[in-house]
Design a protein around this motif. Sequence first.
Motif, PDB file in Angstrom:
ATOM      1  N   ASP A  16       0.855  -1.184   0.000  1.00 19.58           N
ATOM      2  CA  ASP A  16       0.000   0.000   0.000  1.00 19.58           C
ATOM      3  C   ASP A  16       0.890   1.233   0.000  1.00 19.58           C
ATOM      4  O   ASP A  16       1.409   1.629   1.031  1.00 19.58           O
ATOM      5  CB  ASP A  16      -0.910  -0.025   1.218  1.00 19.58           C
ATOM      6  CG  ASP A  16      -1.922   1.100   1.220  1.00 19.58           C
ATOM      7  OD1 ASP A  16      -1.831   2.001   0.366  1.00 19.58           O
ATOM      8  OD2 ASP A  16      -2.812   1.071   2.085  1.00 19.58           O
ATOM      9  N   THR A  17       1.068   1.824  -1.158  1.00 26.12           N
ATOM     10  CA  THR A  17       1.963   2.985  -1.262  1.00 26.12           C
ATOM     11  C   THR A  17       1.400   4.217  -0.575  1.00 26.12           C
ATOM     12  O   THR A  17       2.121   5.192  -0.379  1.00 26.12           O
ATOM     13  CB  THR A  17       2.258   3.314  -2.737  1.00 26.12           C
ATOM     14  OG1 THR A  17       1.029   3.558  -3.411  1.00 26.12           O
ATOM     15  CG2 THR A  17       3.012   2.176  -3.407  1.00 26.12           C
ATOM     16  N   LEU A  18       0.127   4.184  -0.198  1.00 21.37           N
ATOM     17  CA  LEU A  18      -0.453   5.314   0.541  1.00 21.37           C
ATOM     18  C   LEU A  18      -0.212   5.189   2.039  1.00 21.37           C
ATOM     19  O   LEU A  18      -0.497   6.098   2.793  1.00 21.37           O
ATOM     20  CB  LEU A  18      -1.956   5.412   0.260  1.00 21.37           C
ATOM     21  CG  LEU A  18      -2.332   5.600  -1.207  1.00 21.37           C
ATOM     22  CD1 LEU A  18      -3.841   5.668  -1.360  1.00 21.37           C
ATOM     23  CD2 LEU A  18      -1.680   6.826  -1.799  1.00 21.37           C
ATOM     24  N   ASP A  19       0.306   4.038   2.464  1.00 24.25           N
ATOM     25  CA  ASP A  19       0.634   3.791   3.863  1.00 24.25           C
ATOM     26  C   ASP A  19       2.130   4.066   4.055  1.00 24.25           C
ATOM     27  O   ASP A  19       2.961   3.476   3.368  1.00 24.25           O
ATOM     28  CB  ASP A  19       0.313   2.337   4.196  1.00 24.25           C
ATOM     29  CG  ASP A  19       0.623   1.963   5.631  1.00 24.25           C
ATOM     30  OD1 ASP A  19       1.133   2.802   6.387  1.00 24.25           O
ATOM     31  OD2 ASP A  19       0.352   0.806   5.992  1.00 24.25           O
ATOM     32  N   ARG A  69      -4.325   0.249  -4.555  1.00 27.72           N
ATOM     33  CA  ARG A  69      -5.206   1.124  -3.777  1.00 27.72           C
ATOM     34  C   ARG A  69      -5.444   2.410  -4.570  1.00 27.72           C
ATOM     35  O   ARG A  69      -4.504   3.029  -5.051  1.00 27.72           O
ATOM     36  CB  ARG A  69      -4.612   1.466  -2.418  1.00 27.72           C
ATOM     37  CG  ARG A  69      -5.621   2.283  -1.598  1.00 27.72           C
ATOM     38  CD  ARG A  69      -5.242   2.538  -0.174  1.00 27.72           C
ATOM     39  NE  ARG A  69      -5.027   1.389   0.641  1.00 27.72           N
ATOM     40  CZ  ARG A  69      -5.977   0.671   1.247  1.00 27.72           C
ATOM     41  NH1 ARG A  69      -7.234   0.956   1.066  1.00 27.72           N
ATOM     42  NH2 ARG A  69      -5.653  -0.334   2.023  1.00 27.72           N
ATOM     43  N   VAL A  70      -6.699   2.790  -4.693  1.00 31.89           N
ATOM     44  CA  VAL A  70      -7.076   4.009  -5.415  1.00 31.89           C
ATOM     45  C   VAL A  70      -6.791   5.219  -4.539  1.00 31.89           C
ATOM     46  O   VAL A  70      -7.102   5.233  -3.349  1.00 31.89           O
ATOM     47  CB  VAL A  70      -8.572   3.966  -5.798  1.00 31.89           C
ATOM     48  CG1 VAL A  70      -9.033   5.288  -6.374  1.00 31.89           C
ATOM     49  CG2 VAL A  70      -8.826   2.835  -6.769  1.00 31.89           C
ATOM     50  N   ASP A  71      -6.198   6.226  -5.150  1.00 33.05           N
ATOM     51  CA  ASP A  71      -5.921   7.485  -4.467  1.00 33.05           C
ATOM     52  C   ASP A  71      -6.654   8.592  -5.216  1.00 33.05           C
ATOM     53  O   ASP A  71      -6.187   9.076  -6.238  1.00 33.05           O
ATOM     54  CB  ASP A  71      -4.407   7.757  -4.460  1.00 33.05           C
ATOM     55  CG  ASP A  71      -4.049   9.045  -3.752  1.00 33.05           C
ATOM     56  OD1 ASP A  71      -4.871   9.560  -2.972  1.00 33.05           O
ATOM     57  OD2 ASP A  71      -2.930   9.550  -3.991  1.00 33.05           O
ATOM     58  N   GLY A  72      -7.844   8.927  -4.758  1.00 32.33           N
ATOM     59  CA  GLY A  72      -8.603   9.986  -5.405  1.00 32.33           C
ATOM     60  C   GLY A  72     -10.084   9.686  -5.449  1.00 32.33           C
ATOM     61  O   GLY A  72     -10.527   8.568  -5.171  1.00 32.33           O
ATOM     62  N   ARG A 115      -9.341   5.465  -1.670  1.00 39.41           N
ATOM     63  CA  ARG A 115      -8.640   4.484  -0.828  1.00 39.41           C
ATOM     64  C   ARG A 115      -9.210   3.060  -0.947  1.00 39.41           C
ATOM     65  O   ARG A 115      -8.869   2.177  -0.170  1.00 39.41           O
ATOM     66  CB  ARG A 115      -8.557   4.939   0.622  1.00 39.41           C
ATOM     67  CG  ARG A 115      -7.832   6.285   0.741  1.00 39.41           C
ATOM     68  CD  ARG A 115      -7.427   6.661   2.134  1.00 39.41           C
ATOM     69  NE  ARG A 115      -6.555   5.726   2.799  1.00 39.41           N
ATOM     70  CZ  ARG A 115      -5.242   5.600   2.605  1.00 39.41           C
ATOM     71  NH1 ARG A 115      -4.630   6.340   1.734  1.00 39.41           N
ATOM     72  NH2 ARG A 115      -4.525   4.725   3.290  1.00 39.41           N
ATOM     73  N   THR A 116     -10.056   2.817  -1.924  1.00 34.88           N
ATOM     74  CA  THR A 116     -10.583   1.476  -2.181  1.00 34.88           C
ATOM     75  C   THR A 116      -9.487   0.592  -2.760  1.00 34.88           C
ATOM     76  O   THR A 116      -8.647   1.046  -3.530  1.00 34.88           O
ATOM     77  CB  THR A 116     -11.762   1.567  -3.176  1.00 34.88           C
ATOM     78  OG1 THR A 116     -12.848   2.234  -2.536  1.00 34.88           O
ATOM     79  CG2 THR A 116     -12.215   0.208  -3.647  1.00 34.88           C
ATOM     80  N   LEU A 117      -9.497  -0.682  -2.386  1.00 33.25           N
ATOM     81  CA  LEU A 117      -8.605  -1.662  -3.000  1.00 33.25           C
ATOM     82  C   LEU A 117      -9.288  -2.197  -4.255  1.00 33.25           C
ATOM     83  O   LEU A 117     -10.454  -2.608  -4.208  1.00 33.25           O
ATOM     84  CB  LEU A 117      -8.320  -2.822  -2.047  1.00 33.25           C
ATOM     85  CG  LEU A 117      -7.456  -2.502  -0.837  1.00 33.25           C
ATOM     86  CD1 LEU A 117      -7.367  -3.728   0.074  1.00 33.25           C
ATOM     87  CD2 LEU A 117      -6.080  -2.047  -1.261  1.00 33.25           C
ATOM     88  N   VAL A 118      -8.579  -2.190  -5.366  1.00 36.39           N
ATOM     89  CA  VAL A 118      -9.104  -2.684  -6.636  1.00 36.39           C
ATOM     90  C   VAL A 118      -8.263  -3.873  -7.079  1.00 36.39           C
ATOM     91  O   VAL A 118      -7.037  -3.808  -7.083  1.00 36.39           O
ATOM     92  CB  VAL A 118      -9.081  -1.578  -7.711  1.00 36.39           C
ATOM     93  CG1 VAL A 118      -9.413  -2.135  -9.086  1.00 36.39           C
ATOM     94  CG2 VAL A 118     -10.047  -0.465  -7.343  1.00 36.39           C
TER      95      VAL A 118
END
Length: 124
Positions: A10-13, A41-44, A54-57
Amino acid sequence: MPLISLEYVDTLDANNKKKVLNFSTSLLKEPVNKSSLFVIRVDGKSMQPVILDRTLVVADLSQREIKDGEIYLVYYDNKMWIKKAKKELHEMTFVSINIEYAHLVYRESEVRVVAKAVLSFNTF
């Protein structure tokens, strides 16, 4: 029911620790190439309300044939975007679902289709 386990980072973590997403194959609505699946992980908010920030796709790298109305990960301007394919007069475009991001429209000739989104998980 058989399970699929996919590792992802998770690059947003800020910790950038490897995580695992486990899900039942019964959730898949269409045939997929299991060895071509990955998680991002969606960013936007451009795809809300269908895909939240932040949904996992889960996406399938083997599915790149563009179908009207389906959601794809596309590479444009050195970034990965998630957009819905839309048939225009003479070409396919990739558009945002959220009206606030209606300006984010990319022609098929401008992007590289990376994968088709096959499943999403809102994690909060």
